[in-house]
Design an enzyme around this catalytic site. Structure first.
Site, PDB file in Angstrom:
ATOM      1  N   ASP A  60       8.832  36.264  33.112  1.00  0.00           N
ATOM      2  CA  ASP A  60      10.127  36.459  33.791  1.00  0.00           C
ATOM      3  C   ASP A  60       9.883  36.982  35.267  1.00  0.00           C
ATOM      4  O   ASP A  60       9.800  37.972  35.644  1.00  0.00           O
ATOM      5  CB  ASP A  60      11.058  37.511  32.967  1.00  0.00           C
ATOM      6  CG  ASP A  60      12.570  37.532  33.419  1.00  0.00           C
ATOM      7  OD1 ASP A  60      13.028  36.823  34.270  1.00  0.00           O
ATOM      8  OD2 ASP A  60      13.214  38.694  33.323  1.00  0.00           O
ATOM      9  N   ARG A 101       9.077  38.385  20.904  1.00  0.00           N
ATOM     10  CA  ARG A 101       8.650  37.213  21.789  1.00  0.00           C
ATOM     11  C   ARG A 101       8.098  37.746  23.208  1.00  0.00           C
ATOM     12  O   ARG A 101       8.436  38.919  23.601  1.00  0.00           O
ATOM     13  CB  ARG A 101      10.110  36.698  22.090  1.00  0.00           C
ATOM     14  CG  ARG A 101      10.234  35.624  23.235  1.00  0.00           C
ATOM     15  CD  ARG A 101      11.627  34.776  23.128  1.00  0.00           C
ATOM     16  NE  ARG A 101      11.425  33.741  24.480  1.00  0.00           N
ATOM     17  CZ  ARG A 101      10.828  32.668  24.573  1.00  0.00           C
ATOM     18  NH1 ARG A 101      10.107  32.622  23.264  1.00  0.00           N
ATOM     19  NH2 ARG A 101      10.809  31.978  25.495  1.00  0.00           N
ATOM     20  N   GLU A 106       7.418  40.005  30.078  1.00  0.00           N
ATOM     21  CA  GLU A 106       8.465  40.317  29.394  1.00  0.00           C
ATOM     22  C   GLU A 106       8.390  40.374  27.912  1.00  0.00           C
ATOM     23  O   GLU A 106       7.848  39.177  27.498  1.00  0.00           O
ATOM     24  CB  GLU A 106       9.991  40.081  29.781  1.00  0.00           C
ATOM     25  CG  GLU A 106      10.776  40.671  29.151  1.00  0.00           C
ATOM     26  CD  GLU A 106      12.200  40.568  29.716  1.00  0.00           C
ATOM     27  OE1 GLU A 106      13.336  40.692  28.948  1.00  0.00           O
ATOM     28  OE2 GLU A 106      12.349  40.340  30.692  1.00  0.00           O
ATOM     29  N   TYR A 113       7.196  36.406  27.122  1.00  0.00           N
ATOM     30  CA  TYR A 113       7.383  35.471  28.136  1.00  0.00           C
ATOM     31  C   TYR A 113       7.321  36.064  29.472  1.00  0.00           C
ATOM     32  O   TYR A 113       7.044  37.042  29.582  1.00  0.00           O
ATOM     33  CB  TYR A 113       8.569  34.692  27.970  1.00  0.00           C
ATOM     34  CG  TYR A 113       9.913  35.594  28.006  1.00  0.00           C
ATOM     35  CD1 TYR A 113      10.639  35.733  29.241  1.00  0.00           C
ATOM     36  CD2 TYR A 113      10.267  36.171  26.817  1.00  0.00           C
ATOM     37  CE1 TYR A 113      11.753  36.234  29.046  1.00  0.00           C
ATOM     38  CE2 TYR A 113      11.333  36.975  26.855  1.00  0.00           C
ATOM     39  CZ  TYR A 113      12.107  37.178  28.104  1.00  0.00           C
ATOM     40  OH  TYR A 113      13.152  37.941  28.118  1.00  0.00           O
ATOM     41  N   TRP A 118      16.106  32.852  18.364  1.00  0.00           N
ATOM     42  CA  TRP A 118      16.328  33.925  17.807  1.00  0.00           C
ATOM     43  C   TRP A 118      17.167  33.960  16.455  1.00  0.00           C
ATOM     44  O   TRP A 118      17.160  34.294  15.443  1.00  0.00           O
ATOM     45  CB  TRP A 118      17.116  35.059  18.647  1.00  0.00           C
ATOM     46  CG  TRP A 118      16.379  35.567  19.665  1.00  0.00           C
ATOM     47  CD1 TRP A 118      16.355  35.271  21.065  1.00  0.00           C
ATOM     48  CD2 TRP A 118      15.290  36.633  19.521  1.00  0.00           C
ATOM     49  NE1 TRP A 118      15.421  35.971  21.772  1.00  0.00           N
ATOM     50  CE2 TRP A 118      14.910  36.841  20.835  1.00  0.00           C
ATOM     51  CE3 TRP A 118      15.041  37.298  18.560  1.00  0.00           C
ATOM     52  CZ2 TRP A 118      13.781  37.965  21.201  1.00  0.00           C
ATOM     53  CZ3 TRP A 118      13.854  38.141  18.594  1.00  0.00           C
ATOM     54  CH2 TRP A 118      13.171  38.435  19.980  1.00  0.00           C
ATOM     55  N   GLU A 147      13.865  45.031  25.176  1.00  0.00           N
ATOM     56  CA  GLU A 147      13.273  44.097  26.039  1.00  0.00           C
ATOM     57  C   GLU A 147      12.479  44.736  27.124  1.00  0.00           C
ATOM     58  O   GLU A 147      13.105  45.599  27.880  1.00  0.00           O
ATOM     59  CB  GLU A 147      14.220  43.029  26.614  1.00  0.00           C
ATOM     60  CG  GLU A 147      14.927  42.205  25.559  1.00  0.00           C
ATOM     61  CD  GLU A 147      15.919  41.643  26.466  1.00  0.00           C
ATOM     62  OE1 GLU A 147      15.969  41.080  27.349  1.00  0.00           O
ATOM     63  OE2 GLU A 147      17.358  41.543  25.823  1.00  0.00           O
TER      64      GLU A 147
END
Length: 475
Positions: free
Chosen positions: A70, A66, A75, A68, A435, A8
């Site tokens: 944050d 993914r 991220e 998004y 996930w 991540e």
């Protein structure tokens, strides 16, 4: 590697002087909206994931990963990868998604995304988190955890991204800061912000290892090791070393092969001491009262990995050879690691600039250069202007694959999830994607508990089976 791994990455946003300063908080949202609403890079969430992630905050991508928002940052979470080459490729896919969006929006000349971990102006930090799937039966006794922490504290000698200056955050219990000597340059961007060895909270008590047990898989078989200590690397070679060596240590852990009597007296303090040691001796104190150099620690882990893991597969052999090459170069020839080890590359660039401009370490220009090293724009980022040696250059070039932004790994659960993302892009059915599951509404779902399986056939059957009209209501 043969281990499910994901990364991540949080990105900073940097604006040119002509762009209104407040837009640094707006551009991450613009890029997220462009990717999901215009570029069709994935499917946006239709539901609350938690109280900080409302509908529309992000979504899953066609590559199985993914993206998004944050706390104001973009991220990107890579899809699950089974092999080291794929992991590095899909980590770079996050850079490609963001930079291609800036180009498409005509903003690449005034807006930049920065893949680093510190804000020099506010002292804030943002993370690069590593996730390793492990066997549930793996033993995490205090001696085993202590040995793992020793590896993680010392691996920064080749995984650190480097930084100008220092931060002195307060510990969780708000002890007064101690007077500290001025630090001009250090190995790791995260070292100053790690205040605990193992802890559950992420934002307020950053630990080397996050203790949250959330496997995102069948909890009876697996656990997920979540690491907060790592820097974001610009060099793909450094990313490979960071992930590959750690995966090797986890294999030794699962096989009961970790060394004994190699436990630090204080892993947090050792992390900071190594990062700030300008002599590069990297001496640490062990629990038994002895001292040892960080290089010697890494050589011991490397020796055990050679003894027990060599010839498992070609990728492991490449990793072990590269690990040894780097440790030798750290002892004898730092120049050979330019372009491969980020802190060495950055320090070389800074010192070259300082000599040409007759500057000292406290000049504010150096912080700007520090940031520009991490600019993901290949035209403007300083990392991309460096020419590494053959071994490093071949790896760095081999892992760049433009298709990774829209095609998932073919040998993990990400493949089935990506198929679901593409399906929901083209229909009006309500959906929930996670996930470890996909759903057409809150009652009709498919569990995907094994990340080693692709679930391609199961997902296809699930998506194409007839459903009552009532199931087309909103989630």
């Amino acid at each position: 590697m043969d281990r499910i791994v994901g990364i991540e990455t949080e990105y900073g946003c940097l604006l040119s002087e002509g762009e209104p300063h407040g837009n640094s908080e707006l551009w991450p949202g613009k890029i997220k909206n462009y990717l999901f609403r215009k570029a069709d890079a994935g499917t946006i969430d239709l539901h609350y994931r938690d109280y900080e992630e409302p509908p529309g905050n992000g979504g899953f991508l066609l590559n199985g990963g993914r993206l998004y928002l944050d706390m104001g940052h973009i991220e990107y979470a890579s899809p699950e990868c089974l092999h080291l080459h794929d992991l590095v490729t899909y980590e770079l896919a996050g850079d490609d998604l963001l930079q291609s969006s800036l180009v498409a929006l005509g903003a690449d000349d005034r807006v930049s995304f920065i893949k680093n971990n510190v804000d020099h102006h506010t002292g804030a930090t943002f993370g690069c988190h590593e996730n390793y799937l492990m066997k549930r039966e793996a033993q995490f006794t205090p001696p085993i955890l202590g040995t793992l922490l020793t590896f993680l504290a010392t691996r920064q000698i080749f995984t650190g991204a480097g930084r100008v200056g220092q931060s002195n955050p307060l510990a969780f219990d708000f002890e007064p800061q101690r007077p500290e000597a001025q630090v001009n340059f250090q190995l790791s961007q995260r070292a100053d912000h790690i205040v605990n060895d193992i802890y559950q909270w992420v934002q307020f008590n950053r630990a080397i290892i996050n203790a949250r047990d959330e496997p995102l898989a069948d909890y009876r078989k697996y656990r997920r090791l979540h690491l907060l200590i790592g820097d974001s690397n610009m060099s793909p070679f450094a990313t490979a070393l960071k992930i590959g060596t750690t995966a090797c240590i986890l294999s030794l852990l699962e096989d009961g092969r970790l060394p004994r009597n190699l436990i630090l007296a204080d892993a947090v303090q050792s992390t900071r001491d190594i990062s700030r040691d300008a002599t590069h001796q990297w001496i640490v104190h062990l629990e038994d009262g002895k001292t040892i150099g960080g290089l010697e620690v890494q050589w011991e882990f490397h020796r055990l990995a050679q003894e027990y893991l060599r010839d498992r597969n070609a990728e492991t052999n490449w990793l072990l050879e590269s690990w040894g090459f780097v440790l030798e170069a750290l002892e004898q020839n730092h120049q050979s690691l330019i372009g491969g080890v980020d802190w060495i590359t950055k320090k070389w660039l800074l010192e070259t600039f300082m000599a040409a401009e007759k500057l000292s370490w406290d000049h504010p220009w150096l912080q700007s250069i520090d940031l520009e090293y991490h600019n993901i724009d290949p035209v403007r980022g300083l990392f991309f202007g460096v020419t590494p040696g053959k071994r490093i250059a071949e790896w760095n070039n081999s892992v760049r694959r433009p298709s990774a932004t829209r095609v998932a790994p073919a040998n993990t659960r990400a493949s089935g999830r990506a198929h679901a993302v593409a399906f929901f892009q083209k229909c009006d059915l309500p959906y929930v994607i996670n996930w470890d599951s996909i759903a057409c509404d809150s009652r009709d779902f498919l569990v995907m508990g094994d990340p080693f399986q692709t679930y391609n056939e199961e997902v296809e059957r699930f998506l194409t089976r007839p459903r009552p009209i009532s199931q087309s209501s909103e989630v």
